[in-house]
Scaffold this motif. Structure first.
Motif, PDB file in Angstrom:
ATOM      1  N   GLU A  86      -0.859  -4.205   3.956  1.00  0.00           N
ATOM      2  CA  GLU A  86      -1.454  -5.182   3.051  1.00  0.00           C
ATOM      3  C   GLU A  86      -1.679  -4.543   1.688  1.00  0.00           C
ATOM      4  O   GLU A  86      -2.035  -3.370   1.579  1.00  0.00           O
ATOM      5  CB  GLU A  86      -2.784  -5.671   3.619  1.00  0.00           C
ATOM      6  CG  GLU A  86      -2.643  -6.531   4.836  1.00  0.00           C
ATOM      7  CD  GLU A  86      -3.980  -7.077   5.297  1.00  0.00           C
ATOM      8  OE1 GLU A  86      -4.898  -7.213   4.446  1.00  0.00           O
ATOM      9  OE2 GLU A  86      -4.095  -7.356   6.490  1.00  0.00           O
ATOM     10  N   HIS A  87      -1.482  -5.345   0.645  1.00  0.00           N
ATOM     11  CA  HIS A  87      -1.724  -4.865  -0.723  1.00  0.00           C
ATOM     12  C   HIS A  87      -3.214  -4.871  -0.996  1.00  0.00           C
ATOM     13  O   HIS A  87      -3.926  -5.775  -0.583  1.00  0.00           O
ATOM     14  CB  HIS A  87      -1.026  -5.771  -1.755  1.00  0.00           C
ATOM     15  CG  HIS A  87       0.467  -5.668  -1.721  1.00  0.00           C
ATOM     16  ND1 HIS A  87       1.154  -4.700  -2.403  1.00  0.00           N
ATOM     17  CD2 HIS A  87       1.401  -6.415  -1.082  1.00  0.00           C
ATOM     18  CE1 HIS A  87       2.441  -4.858  -2.193  1.00  0.00           C
ATOM     19  NE2 HIS A  87       2.629  -5.896  -1.379  1.00  0.00           N
ATOM     20  N   ASN A  88      -3.664  -3.832  -1.697  1.00  0.00           N
ATOM     21  CA  ASN A  88      -5.051  -3.839  -2.160  1.00  0.00           C
ATOM     22  C   ASN A  88      -5.046  -3.943  -3.677  1.00  0.00           C
ATOM     23  O   ASN A  88      -3.987  -4.026  -4.305  1.00  0.00           O
ATOM     24  CB  ASN A  88      -5.819  -2.610  -1.646  1.00  0.00           C
ATOM     25  CG  ASN A  88      -5.237  -1.302  -2.123  1.00  0.00           C
ATOM     26  OD1 ASN A  88      -4.587  -1.237  -3.154  1.00  0.00           O
ATOM     27  ND2 ASN A  88      -5.471  -0.240  -1.362  1.00  0.00           N
ATOM     28  N   ALA A  89      -6.210  -3.953  -4.307  1.00  0.00           N
ATOM     29  CA  ALA A  89      -6.303  -4.167  -5.755  1.00  0.00           C
ATOM     30  C   ALA A  89      -5.547  -3.096  -6.542  1.00  0.00           C
ATOM     31  O   ALA A  89      -4.882  -3.390  -7.535  1.00  0.00           O
ATOM     32  CB  ALA A  89      -7.766  -4.210  -6.182  1.00  0.00           C
ATOM     33  N   LEU A  90      -5.605  -1.856  -6.092  1.00  0.00           N
ATOM     34  CA  LEU A  90      -4.898  -0.785  -6.806  1.00  0.00           C
ATOM     35  C   LEU A  90      -3.395  -0.957  -6.701  1.00  0.00           C
ATOM     36  O   LEU A  90      -2.659  -0.674  -7.651  1.00  0.00           O
ATOM     37  CB  LEU A  90      -5.307   0.579  -6.241  1.00  0.00           C
ATOM     38  CG  LEU A  90      -6.734   1.025  -6.497  1.00  0.00           C
ATOM     39  CD1 LEU A  90      -7.015   2.323  -5.746  1.00  0.00           C
ATOM     40  CD2 LEU A  90      -6.981   1.213  -7.973  1.00  0.00           C
ATOM     41  N   ASP A  91      -2.937  -1.424  -5.531  1.00  0.00           N
ATOM     42  CA  ASP A  91      -1.502  -1.602  -5.330  1.00  0.00           C
ATOM     43  C   ASP A  91      -0.944  -2.717  -6.211  1.00  0.00           C
ATOM     44  O   ASP A  91       0.204  -2.653  -6.651  1.00  0.00           O
ATOM     45  CB  ASP A  91      -1.202  -1.931  -3.864  1.00  0.00           C
ATOM     46  CG  ASP A  91      -1.577  -0.801  -2.929  1.00  0.00           C
ATOM     47  OD1 ASP A  91      -1.674   0.347  -3.405  1.00  0.00           O
ATOM     48  OD2 ASP A  91      -1.772  -1.065  -1.728  1.00  0.00           O
ATOM     49  N   LEU A  92      -1.736  -3.736  -6.458  1.00  0.00           N
ATOM     50  CA  LEU A  92      -1.273  -4.847  -7.288  1.00  0.00           C
ATOM     51  C   LEU A  92      -1.064  -4.409  -8.727  1.00  0.00           C
ATOM     52  O   LEU A  92      -0.153  -4.886  -9.398  1.00  0.00           O
ATOM     53  CB  LEU A  92      -2.263  -6.013  -7.215  1.00  0.00           C
ATOM     54  CG  LEU A  92      -2.363  -6.685  -5.834  1.00  0.00           C
ATOM     55  CD1 LEU A  92      -3.481  -7.721  -5.839  1.00  0.00           C
ATOM     56  CD2 LEU A  92      -1.038  -7.312  -5.451  1.00  0.00           C
ATOM     57  N   ARG A  93      -1.917  -3.498  -9.191  1.00  0.00           N
ATOM     58  CA  ARG A  93      -1.777  -3.003 -10.569  1.00  0.00           C
ATOM     59  C   ARG A  93      -0.711  -1.921 -10.682  1.00  0.00           C
ATOM     60  O   ARG A  93      -0.153  -1.724 -11.742  1.00  0.00           O
ATOM     61  CB  ARG A  93      -3.109  -2.453 -11.071  1.00  0.00           C
ATOM     62  CG  ARG A  93      -4.066  -3.553 -11.458  1.00  0.00           C
ATOM     63  CD  ARG A  93      -5.288  -2.991 -12.119  1.00  0.00           C
ATOM     64  NE  ARG A  93      -6.353  -3.046 -11.123  1.00  0.00           N
ATOM     65  CZ  ARG A  93      -7.335  -2.182 -11.019  1.00  0.00           C
ATOM     66  NH1 ARG A  93      -7.404  -1.169 -11.850  1.00  0.00           N
ATOM     67  NH2 ARG A  93      -8.246  -2.312 -10.099  1.00  0.00           N
ATOM     68  N   ASN A  94      -0.443  -1.207  -9.580  1.00  0.00           N
ATOM     69  CA  ASN A  94       0.495  -0.085  -9.634  1.00  0.00           C
ATOM     70  C   ASN A  94       1.424  -0.152  -8.418  1.00  0.00           C
ATOM     71  O   ASN A  94       1.079   0.358  -7.347  1.00  0.00           O
ATOM     72  CB  ASN A  94      -0.288   1.231  -9.660  1.00  0.00           C
ATOM     73  CG  ASN A  94       0.605   2.434  -9.852  1.00  0.00           C
ATOM     74  OD1 ASN A  94       1.817   2.326  -9.893  1.00  0.00           O
ATOM     75  ND2 ASN A  94      -0.016   3.599  -9.972  1.00  0.00           N
TER      76      ASN A  94
ATOM     77  N   TYR B  69       1.674   1.599  -4.166  1.00  0.00           N
ATOM     78  CA  TYR B  69       1.922   0.925  -2.888  1.00  0.00           C
ATOM     79  C   TYR B  69       3.026   1.642  -2.117  1.00  0.00           C
ATOM     80  O   TYR B  69       2.901   1.895  -0.910  1.00  0.00           O
ATOM     81  CB  TYR B  69       2.305  -0.541  -3.134  1.00  0.00           C
ATOM     82  CG  TYR B  69       2.609  -1.307  -1.873  1.00  0.00           C
ATOM     83  CD1 TYR B  69       1.585  -1.736  -1.037  1.00  0.00           C
ATOM     84  CD2 TYR B  69       3.917  -1.599  -1.512  1.00  0.00           C
ATOM     85  CE1 TYR B  69       1.856  -2.448   0.124  1.00  0.00           C
ATOM     86  CE2 TYR B  69       4.198  -2.306  -0.358  1.00  0.00           C
ATOM     87  CZ  TYR B  69       3.171  -2.722   0.454  1.00  0.00           C
ATOM     88  OH  TYR B  69       3.447  -3.406   1.608  1.00  0.00           O
TER      89      TYR B  69
END
Length: 171
Positions: free
Chosen positions: A123-131, A135
């Protein structure tokens, strides 16, 4: 002192020290030994080493081998401290219990990693969405963690297989 005099003095100093720096005593090699004594070298049939400098460091001679004594196998069980069979069974039982507890912990960690890895799509987390690179790195770390976890479990199972079987009285 004028610049020409300084240059002349420097050149004179170099010219006087050059022959001393270029001369080195002749060195003879006698197998693994080196000597700069020409008469001794020629008498022993040593070869003259030409070109390059030779540096020989004196080392310590190896200590003589200890006199052969009784080995552990030859000493026999009488010299080793004895453990009663009930104490040994208790130790074996404790070791087995510790390994089984470690196996349960390792399997629980492995199950958690499998759940988080989610077949390669965690699952994507907030940090993964920005970078997005973060991920990909996290996914690779999870995969490596799964691999390590599997080898840990396999190692614990191998160690358990080496242990003596648990006796009915110990359970």
């Amino acid at each position: 002192m004028k610049p020409d005099e300084k240059t002349l003095a420097t050149l004179l100093l170099i010219a006087l020290t050059l022959p001393v720096a270029l001369t080195q005593e002749r060195v003879y090699r006698c197998g693994n030994e080196y000597t700069n004594n020409a008469t001794r070298g020629k008498a022993r049939g040593c070869k003259l080493i030409e070109g390059g400098y030779v540096t020989v460091l004196q080392g310590n001679r190896p200590a003589a081998a200890p006199a052969p004594g009784p080995t552990l196998a030859a000493a026999g069980p009488s010299s080793a401290p004895r453990v009663s069979s009930s104490d040994q069974k208790a130790r074996d039982s404790d070791a087995r219990a510790i390994l089984e507890a470690e196996l349960r912990k390792a399997e629980a960690r492995h199950a958690e990693l499998i759940r988080e890895y989610n077949d390669g799509t965690p699952e994507h987390n907030a940090l993964d969405l920005r970078n997005p690179q973060r991920y990909a790195e996290r996914t690779a770390e999870l995969k490596a963690g799964l691999s390590r976890s599997e080898s840990d479990i396999a190692g614990i199972k191998r160690e358990l297989a080496r242990q003596p079987a648990a006796s009915a009285s110990a359970n």
